[in-house]
Design an enzyme around this catalytic site. Structure first.
Site, short mmCIF file in Angstrom:
data_model
loop_
_atom_site.label_atom_id
_atom_site.label_comp_id
_atom_site.label_asym_id
_atom_site.label_seq_id
_atom_site.Cartn_x
_atom_site.Cartn_y
_atom_site.Cartn_z
N ASP A 63 0.71 -3.67 -1.56
CA ASP A 63 -0.26 -2.79 -0.87
C ASP A 63 -1.37 -3.57 -0.52
O ASP A 63 -1.70 -4.26 -1.68
CB ASP A 63 -0.65 -1.49 -1.71
N SER A 70 -11.80 9.52 -0.90
CA SER A 70 -10.87 10.32 0.05
C SER A 70 -9.52 10.28 -0.61
O SER A 70 -8.68 11.29 -0.17
CB SER A 70 -10.99 10.27 1.53
N ASN A 71 -9.02 9.24 -1.02
CA ASN A 71 -7.47 9.22 -1.66
C ASN A 71 -7.39 9.97 -2.71
O ASN A 71 -6.26 10.19 -3.15
CB ASN A 71 -7.46 7.64 -2.12
N LEU A 72 -8.45 10.18 -3.62
CA LEU A 72 -8.24 10.93 -4.87
C LEU A 72 -7.59 12.36 -4.86
O LEU A 72 -7.16 12.71 -5.89
CB LEU A 72 -9.47 10.87 -5.79
N ARG A 74 -5.11 13.23 -3.46
CA ARG A 74 -3.43 12.98 -3.75
C ARG A 74 -2.96 12.00 -4.46
O ARG A 74 -1.87 11.81 -4.77
CB ARG A 74 -3.09 13.45 -2.14
N CYS A 188 -2.69 10.77 8.63
CA CYS A 188 -3.76 11.77 7.55
C CYS A 188 -4.97 11.63 7.73
O CYS A 188 -5.79 12.73 7.77
CB CYS A 188 -3.28 11.43 6.19
N CYS A 254 22.44 -2.25 11.88
CA CYS A 254 23.63 -1.88 10.83
C CYS A 254 24.93 -1.56 11.68
O CYS A 254 25.82 -1.15 11.11
CB CYS A 254 23.37 -0.81 10.00
#
Length: 277
Positions: A63, A70-72, A74, A188, A254
Site C-alpha cells: 500500500d 476518515s479511515n478509522l 472501517r 467510497c 486465461c
C-alpha cells in the site's frame, strides 16, 4: 512436512490443532505459507488481522497510502495514533502486537505494471483488497500469467462482492473484460460506505485464503473455494446471492490464446484493454 510447533504455538493455535480438518499439519502449513495483501484499507484490514491471528507465517502488505482520520470508521487495524503514518507501517505494528510468529513484509509502493510481477512472485496466494479497477486488472493479469491464486473483493455503500481465482478456472476478465467508463462507478470518498461492510467481505476473503492454504498444505479436500462463483452481499437486506461464471475461451488473459506479457495491456484508468496486436 517437518512439524516444529513449540509449546507456545501449540497453545496459541490449539483451537486449530484440535480440529481433524486442520491438525498440527494444517497449522504448520499456515506457518510455512506466504500471502500478499494488496491494500491495507477497509478490506485489507480484516484480512491482515485474521491471517495474522491464524498464523500465516509470512504476510506481505502492499500500500502506498497514509492513514487518515476518515479511515478509522472501517479500517480496524489502524488507530488514532497512526494518523499520518504509512498504512504498511501501521499494519506491521498491529501484526507484531497480535502475533510475533508472523513475519510482515512491507511494500510501501503503488502497484504498477513495472513492479506487480516481482511483488506477486514471492507469495503463495494474493488477496486483492484494492479499491480501483486499474489495480484489480493489474493483479488479475499478473496472478493469472504467473499461476498465482488470488481472492478478489469489492465494496460499495451497503453491498459487497467476493470470489476466488485459481489456476484451474476463470479469471477476473472472464467476468469483466474491461472496466466501466470513468465516473460510472463512484468511490467510497464520494458515496460513503457502511463501516462494518468491509469486515464481512474481508473476512470471507481471509476465509478463502486459509482454506486454500490448508487444501494445498494439509490436504483439506472437503473445502470448496469460490472458484467460478461470485458471492454478492447486501447488508441492507442481509442477503447473500451466488452467481456462477465460466472461463471464457476468448479471454485474452486465461483463454485459448492468452497474452504473454503485461506489456500487451494498456493500464489506463478507464478500461485497461488488452492490445490484440
Amino acid at each position: 512436512m517437518s512439524l516444529s510447533l513449540d509449546p507456545t504455538q501449540l497453545d496459541r493455535y490449539s483451537r486449530h490443532i484440535i480440529m481433524d480438518e486442520v491438525g498440527p499439519e494444517g497449522q504448520q502449513a499456515l506457518l510455512d505459507a506466504a500471502v500478499l495483501v494488496i491494500g491495507a484499507g477497509g478490506l485489507g484490514a480484516p484480512v491482515v488481522q485474521y491471517l495474522a491471528a491464524a498464523g500465516v507465517g509470512t504476510l506481505g502488505v502492499a500500500d502506498d497510502d497514509e492513514v487518515e482520520l476518515s479511515n478509522l470508521q472501517r479500517q480496524i487495524i489502524h488507530g488514532n495514533d497512526d494518523v499520518g503514518r504509512p498504512k504498511v507501517e501501521s499494519a506491521a505494528d498491529f501484526v507484531a502486537d497480535l502475533n510475533p510468529d508472523v513475519d510482515v513484509q512491507t511494500h510501501e509502493v503503488r502497484v504498477e505494471p513495472d513492479n506487480v510481477e516481482d511483488l506477486v512472485a514471492d507469495y503463495d496466494f494474493v488477496v486483492d483488497a484494492t479499491d480501483n479497477f486499474r489495480t484489480r486488472y493489474l493483479v488479475n493479469d499478473a496472478c493469472t500469467l504467473s499461476g498465482t491464486p488470488f481472492s478478489h473483493g469489492a465494496i460499495y455503500k451497503f453491498e459487497g462482492q467476493v470470489t476466488t481465482f485459481t489456476t484451474e478456472g476463470p479469471c477476473y476478465r472472464c467476468l469483466f473484460p474491461e472496466a466501466p467508463p470513468e465516473g460510472m462507478v463512484a468511490d467510497c470518498a464520494s458515496t460513503g460506505v457502511l463501516g462494518v461492510l468491509p469486515g464481512t467481505i474481508g473476512n470471507i476473503q481471509a476465509t478463502e485464503t486459509v482454506k486454500y492454504l490448508l487444501c494445498e498444505g494439509a490436504g483439506l479436500d472437503a473445502a470448496e473455494l469460490l472458484d467460478g462463483r461470485m458471492v454478492f452481499y447486501d447488508a441492507m437486506a442481509m442477503s447473500f446471492e451466488e452467481v456462477e461464471f465460466r472461463q471464457n475461451p476468448d479471454c485474452p488473459v486465461c483463454g485459448d490464446d492468452p497474452i504473454e506479457t503485461l506489456s500487451q495491456v494498456e493500464y489506463a484508468e478507464e478500461s485497461c484493454p488488452v492490445n490484440a496486436d
